[in-house]
Every structure is written in C-alpha cells, then in structure tokens.
Scaffold this motif. Structure first.
Motif, PDB file in Angstrom:
ATOM      1  N   UNK A  99       1.985  -7.937 -17.757  1.00 19.51           N
ATOM      2  CA  UNK A  99       0.651  -7.677 -17.217  1.00 19.51           C
ATOM      3  C   UNK A  99       0.599  -6.274 -16.614  1.00 19.51           C
ATOM      4  N   UNK A 100       1.613  -5.921 -15.818  1.00 18.38           N
ATOM      5  CA  UNK A 100       1.641  -4.606 -15.171  1.00 18.38           C
ATOM      6  C   UNK A 100       1.673  -3.473 -16.191  1.00 18.38           C
ATOM      7  N   UNK A 101       2.433  -3.646 -17.259  1.00 18.88           N
ATOM      8  CA  UNK A 101       2.507  -2.624 -18.303  1.00 18.88           C
ATOM      9  C   UNK A 101       1.136  -2.395 -18.923  1.00 18.88           C
ATOM     10  N   UNK A 102       0.396  -3.467 -19.176  1.00 21.96           N
ATOM     11  CA  UNK A 102      -0.933  -3.330 -19.758  1.00 21.96           C
ATOM     12  C   UNK A 102      -1.906  -2.669 -18.787  1.00 21.96           C
ATOM     13  N   UNK A 103      -1.842  -3.050 -17.519  1.00 20.41           N
ATOM     14  CA  UNK A 103      -2.709  -2.404 -16.519  1.00 20.41           C
ATOM     15  C   UNK A 103      -2.403  -0.913 -16.462  1.00 20.41           C
ATOM     16  N   UNK A 104      -1.122  -0.565 -16.399  1.00 19.98           N
ATOM     17  CA  UNK A 104      -0.730   0.839 -16.266  1.00 19.98           C
ATOM     18  C   UNK A 104      -1.117   1.661 -17.489  1.00 19.98           C
ATOM     19  N   UNK A 105      -1.110   1.037 -18.660  1.00 22.69           N
ATOM     20  CA  UNK A 105      -1.462   1.752 -19.881  1.00 22.69           C
ATOM     21  C   UNK A 105      -2.959   2.032 -19.982  1.00 22.69           C
ATOM     22  N   UNK A 106      -3.779   1.223 -19.295  1.00 22.54           N
ATOM     23  CA  UNK A 106      -5.226   1.309 -19.479  1.00 22.54           C
ATOM     24  C   UNK A 106      -5.996   1.766 -18.252  1.00 22.54           C
ATOM     25  N   UNK A 111      -0.179   4.778 -10.571  1.00 21.10           N
ATOM     26  CA  UNK A 111       0.643   5.993 -10.525  1.00 21.10           C
ATOM     27  C   UNK A 111       2.054   5.773 -11.071  1.00 21.10           C
ATOM     28  N   UNK A 112       2.580   4.553 -10.946  1.00 18.01           N
ATOM     29  CA  UNK A 112       3.917   4.244 -11.456  1.00 18.01           C
ATOM     30  C   UNK A 112       4.105   2.736 -11.477  1.00 18.01           C
ATOM     31  N   UNK A 113       5.156   2.298 -12.193  1.00 21.56           N
ATOM     32  CA  UNK A 113       5.389   0.867 -12.409  1.00 21.56           C
ATOM     33  C   UNK A 113       6.886   0.589 -12.332  1.00 21.56           C
ATOM     34  N   UNK A 114       7.242  -0.550 -11.713  1.00 20.44           N
ATOM     35  CA  UNK A 114       8.600  -1.073 -11.821  1.00 20.44           C
ATOM     36  C   UNK A 114       8.494  -2.518 -12.263  1.00 20.44           C
ATOM     37  N   UNK A 115       9.251  -2.864 -13.303  1.00 19.83           N
ATOM     38  CA  UNK A 115       9.241  -4.244 -13.801  1.00 19.83           C
ATOM     39  C   UNK A 115      10.651  -4.808 -13.663  1.00 19.83           C
ATOM     40  N   UNK A 207       5.342   7.110 -14.834  1.00 18.48           N
ATOM     41  CA  UNK A 207       6.752   6.725 -14.688  1.00 18.48           C
ATOM     42  C   UNK A 207       6.914   5.209 -14.621  1.00 18.48           C
ATOM     43  N   UNK A 208       7.908   4.705 -15.323  1.00 17.64           N
ATOM     44  CA  UNK A 208       8.216   3.268 -15.311  1.00 17.64           C
ATOM     45  C   UNK A 208       9.704   3.086 -15.081  1.00 17.64           C
ATOM     46  N   UNK A 209      10.027   2.179 -14.186  1.00 19.40           N
ATOM     47  CA  UNK A 209      11.412   1.802 -13.898  1.00 19.40           C
ATOM     48  C   UNK A 209      11.628   0.392 -14.428  1.00 19.40           C
ATOM     49  N   UNK A 262      11.916   3.769  -5.025  1.00 15.60           N
ATOM     50  CA  UNK A 262      12.168   4.836  -5.985  1.00 15.60           C
ATOM     51  C   UNK A 262      10.979   4.991  -6.924  1.00 15.60           C
ATOM     52  N   UNK A 263      10.419   3.873  -7.338  1.00 18.78           N
ATOM     53  CA  UNK A 263       9.273   3.905  -8.234  1.00 18.78           C
ATOM     54  C   UNK A 263       8.051   4.497  -7.529  1.00 18.78           C
ATOM     55  N   UNK A 264       7.926   4.249  -6.234  1.00 22.46           N
ATOM     56  CA  UNK A 264       6.792   4.774  -5.475  1.00 22.46           C
ATOM     57  C   UNK A 264       6.916   6.268  -5.225  1.00 22.46           C
TER      58      UNK A 264
END
Length: 276
Positions: A99-106, A111-115, A207-209, A262-264
């Motif tokens: 879900x987070x990846x899709x939100x971040x892509x669109x 500003x950044x994502x960690x999964x 950026x994605x971690x 780190x992601x922030x």
C-alpha cells in the motif's frame, strides 16, 4: 488524538500522537491493526507526529464488500488529506508495504518510504495465492482472556515476548452478542493485483528503505533479490535484519525505529545494496 475520515463511504479510523512537526505515517499489514506499532511509537513520538491508521476492514475502521491495494491506497490518501499532511514519511509492514509503495508512487506529498518484510513479487519469485478470508469460529469467545489465549501471529514464527503480543491481541477484539470476536472483516472479498504493486515499485522516485528479516518466511533470499532488481537502484537501500523473522516491528522494534529515522532523513544514507 483519535479521529476518523470517510473514504468512499467507509469511516477510516486513525490516531495521531507525538510532539514533532514531521509526519510519520504507520501502516499495518494484513489482518492486523494500528497497534502493531506499539513497541515503536514510544521510540519516535518525541521527535515526530505519528499517524497510525486502521485500514478499511481492520481495527476500528469500517468494512467493505471488496478490498484491494488501490482501495487501501485511497484510505491512506484520505487520511493525508484530512490531516493536511505534506512531506510525509511512510513506514509500513508486510501487505501495508504494498500500500505504501503505491501511495508513494502516486502522491507527491510523500517524501520517503520504509517497508518492513514486504513481498514484491513479479520476477523469479512466484506469486503466492491469496488465501480466502479467515472465517473464524461460529461461536464467539466467552471472555477476552479466552480469545487472547488463542491469538496467533501469522505467518508463524518463533515465540515473541508475550508482553509485546498481549496488547495487540486485546486491541484485535470486539464485543458481539454472546462474547468476543476478532475485529478484522471476515466476509469482504480481497483482490490482489501484483502488477499494480510491481509497476508502482518500478516508478518510485522518492528514497525507499527495504527491510527484511534474515529468517523471514515471506521475504526469502530470492524475494529480496527480486526486490533489488525491481526497485530503482538510485534511490533504494536494502537492509537485512540478522535473526529477524516476519514481525520485525515487534521483536526488533529498536532497530526498526532507527531505520525509520534513517528513512525520515534520507541524506543520512545512500543506496548501497543488500546489507546485514
């Protein structure tokens, strides 16, 4: 602060805590709820505004007839809209990572994502079948104590400190006629299009971690190698947690909180391939 926003006719519950001005949005996994982050919240709430969401069909949010990653993406976007959030960092576990990846892509506000231990299937790793929604037992549990004693983390992994699991189990229950049952929706249909997540992962520009457990039954070594090929090399960092299993945000909370920080602050790291 407990709040709710209507997204496509369903109330989405979320909780805001912390004293910082930077938003960290925490997204739980499948059949879970926002309390999955309870071990991490105290480690971050003095520096960030934490936003803990119950996706539709989970926790205290409303239920739908059909669930999908794009629908859960809309849930998160609805909460960002309701808060007037800008420059948010998304931290997500398991299915919540999709879900987070899709939100971040669109959504340009991310500003950044960690999964944490999120499967991105689509190359060498086969795409798992989505199981039917668990129906549970027809007769409610008579007491909360009985229900909590039956609570199990899925997928199974070595035992976690009961003090970490008990609050989650208690928050996963709701009262019904005759006793107690689990909050997650047992009747809604789940559809999962792996290509939506795959295409979104390839399209990421923030950026994605990507964090996974050494002994995870979800993100295997082959799945981690797939993710390394799929995610943009220029903006993605990979971290393997030694000794970790799937529920990293519980049994490796201190390390996960440090990785979220780190992601922030993405200038503190650079893409370096799989480590650990």
């Amino acid at each position: 602060m407990e709040s709710s926003v209507n997204v496509d006719g369903v109330p989405i519950r979320y909780r805001v805590t912390g004293s910082g001005t930077r938003d960290l949005v925490l997204i739980h996994g499948h059949l879970a709820n926002s309390l999955w982050w309870h071990a991490i919240v105290p480690l971050l709430e003095d520096r960030y505004r934490l936003v803990l969401i119950d996706l539709s069909g989970h926790g205290d949010s409303g239920h739908r007839d059909v669930y999908s990653v794009p629908q859960w993406e809309a849930d998160v976007v609805g909460v960002l809209d309701d808060l007037g959030s800008t420059g948010a960092v998304l931290a997500a576990h398991s299915l919540g990572g999709s879900v987070a990846i899709c939100v971040a892509a669109h959504d340009p506000r991310v500003s950044s994502v960690v999964v944490f231990d999120t499967l991105i299937a689509g190359l060498a790793e086969p795409r798992p079948q989505i199981p039917e929604r668990p129906q549970g037992r027809a007769v409610p549990y008579a007491t909360t104590a009985e229900a909590i004693s039956r609570f199990r983390l899925m997928p199974p992994q070595p035992p976690i400190d009961p003090e970490l699991v008990a609050p989650i189990a208690a928050n996963s229950l709701r009262a019904v006629d005759g006793g107690w049952t689990w909050k997650f929706d047992r009747s809604g249909c789940l559809t999962f299009d792996y290509d939506i997540v795959l295409d979104s992962a390839k399209a990421l520009t923030v950026p994605l971690l990507y964090v996974y457990g050494e002994h995870s039954s979800v993100v295997t070594a082959a799945a981690a190698a797939d993710a390394e090929q799929i995610l943009p090399q220029s903006t993605s960092t990979f971290e393997r947690i030694p000794g970790g299993h799937h529920h990293l945000v519980l049994d490796h909370a201190v390390r996960c909180a440090a990785l979220i920080e780190e992601c922030a602050t993405p200038d503190r790291y650079s893409a370096k391939g799989i480590s650990g």
